[in-house]
Design a protein around this motif. Sequence first.
Motif, PDB file in Angstrom:
ATOM      1  N   TRP A  50       0.829  -1.205   0.000  1.00  0.00           N
ATOM      2  CA  TRP A  50       0.000   0.000   0.000  1.00  0.00           C
ATOM      3  C   TRP A  50       0.862   1.254   0.000  1.00  0.00           C
ATOM      4  O   TRP A  50       0.537   2.246  -0.656  1.00  0.00           O
ATOM      5  CB  TRP A  50      -0.943   0.029   1.198  1.00  0.00           C
ATOM      6  N   ARG A  53       1.969   2.007  -3.413  1.00  0.00           N
ATOM      7  CA  ARG A  53       0.876   2.673  -4.139  1.00  0.00           C
ATOM      8  C   ARG A  53       0.753   4.131  -3.715  1.00  0.00           C
ATOM      9  O   ARG A  53       0.601   5.030  -4.541  1.00  0.00           O
ATOM     10  CB  ARG A  53      -0.444   1.941  -3.889  1.00  0.00           C
ATOM     11  N   ALA A 101      -2.676  -7.245   0.505  1.00  0.00           N
ATOM     12  CA  ALA A 101      -3.334  -6.557  -0.605  1.00  0.00           C
ATOM     13  C   ALA A 101      -4.493  -5.776   0.014  1.00  0.00           C
ATOM     14  O   ALA A 101      -5.633  -6.228   0.056  1.00  0.00           O
ATOM     15  CB  ALA A 101      -3.830  -7.555  -1.642  1.00  0.00           C
ATOM     16  N   GLN A 119      -3.494  -4.240  -6.414  1.00  0.00           N
ATOM     17  CA  GLN A 119      -2.524  -4.498  -5.355  1.00  0.00           C
ATOM     18  C   GLN A 119      -1.945  -5.908  -5.455  1.00  0.00           C
ATOM     19  O   GLN A 119      -0.759  -6.122  -5.203  1.00  0.00           O
ATOM     20  CB  GLN A 119      -3.160  -4.274  -3.979  1.00  0.00           C
TER      21      GLN A 119
END
Length: 415
Positions: A50, A53, A101, A119
């Motif tokens: 995460w 991202r 994820a 993810q």
Amino acid sequence: MALLVALGTGVGVGLPLALRSGSSLQERLIAAQNILAQVPLIDGHNDMPWNIRKFAGGKLNTLRALETGLQHQDPWSKSAWSHTDLPRLREGRVGAQFWAAYVPCGAQYLDAVKQTLEQIDLIKRMVDRYSDYLRLAVDAKGIEESHQEGRIASLLGVEGGHSLGNSLGVLRTYYDLGIRYVTLTHTCNTPWADCSIAEADPHHPREGGLTHFGKLVIKEMNRLGVIVDLSHASSATMHHALDASRAPVIFSHSSTRALCNITRNVPDEVLKRLVKLFSLIFACFYESVVSCARRSWAYRFIPHINHIRRVAGIDHVGIGAGYDGINTTPQGLEDVSKYPYLFAELLQDPTWTEEDLRKLAGLNFLRVFRQVEKVREDLRRANALADETSITNEELKGQLQCIYQERSAVQSVVT
């Protein structure tokens, strides 16, 4: 000196009393590293995907510091949420890592499935790109093979049942992509399961645990071989899941309510129930669930491990630090490089045997994973079919009505 050489080279010697009683930190670190050379250290939860991202837009091609050290690159170096990169994983002797994820609860009823698929794709691309460090694993055998090769077994978990989109078909697709656990809730209810926040707030909408569809989710996870993860779940959801599951369950990153009385943690009555299903709690490092405070030393985490061992037994405890998804850690456990220091600290306690430490590191989870795989194979031999049930309109309507009431209440305050 001969003892230290043997420990450093991985020779299977025991831990003598002299090493226990008057050893230096360096001696205990060598002993800890020897244990982690023999048994893979399996961590139950890490949120670095995460952060990739969030900080890098999910783009690995520009993230060269993942291999050289993210603690030296902005914005990672300035973030309290960043604790992981490849060199530090190796320094910490990590043998297997569950990568989360995760997507936020705000994506529920919007694009949670799409974001989750992205993810999963990110994690698998990361494993492919850094194959010298990482290897994808989908079973207990893969973890052991990765450890023998000197690579970190990378396993995939979906954090939050909202990522299923209320669809058993999506669950089956995730399994085919390599997902091996699903956390039933995150910080929001789903239409079929209550989260820990619902238990904490008497005004929070709740279903009372698992609905009928929620119990079918458990059944289908058992059939597939997807591990049920109860971190972030309410106590009622925990009990319902333990009632419904034929396979062991886990808590991928939780601690004990007896030592930090918040609903995010696991109560003793649930810890006692882990024994019957051969289940496991990966103890978390997050300050808010360890000490209910902002800062503490590493030793404040150890009582949680000891409490789980006392209530449920040594066979039911592991480590799920929660790195990269937490913004405060106990001093001494600041990042993924510090695991050997935790084992070195435990080596000072004469009640911890070498076999106990091997179980804590990874043997307990390997047992759990094999039992989950056995249940899956038993159901296959019994010709158990994929469940084609859809969530009912009543379950969806009830949850959507709760969300409407919440938003209306917020809007009335704002206006």
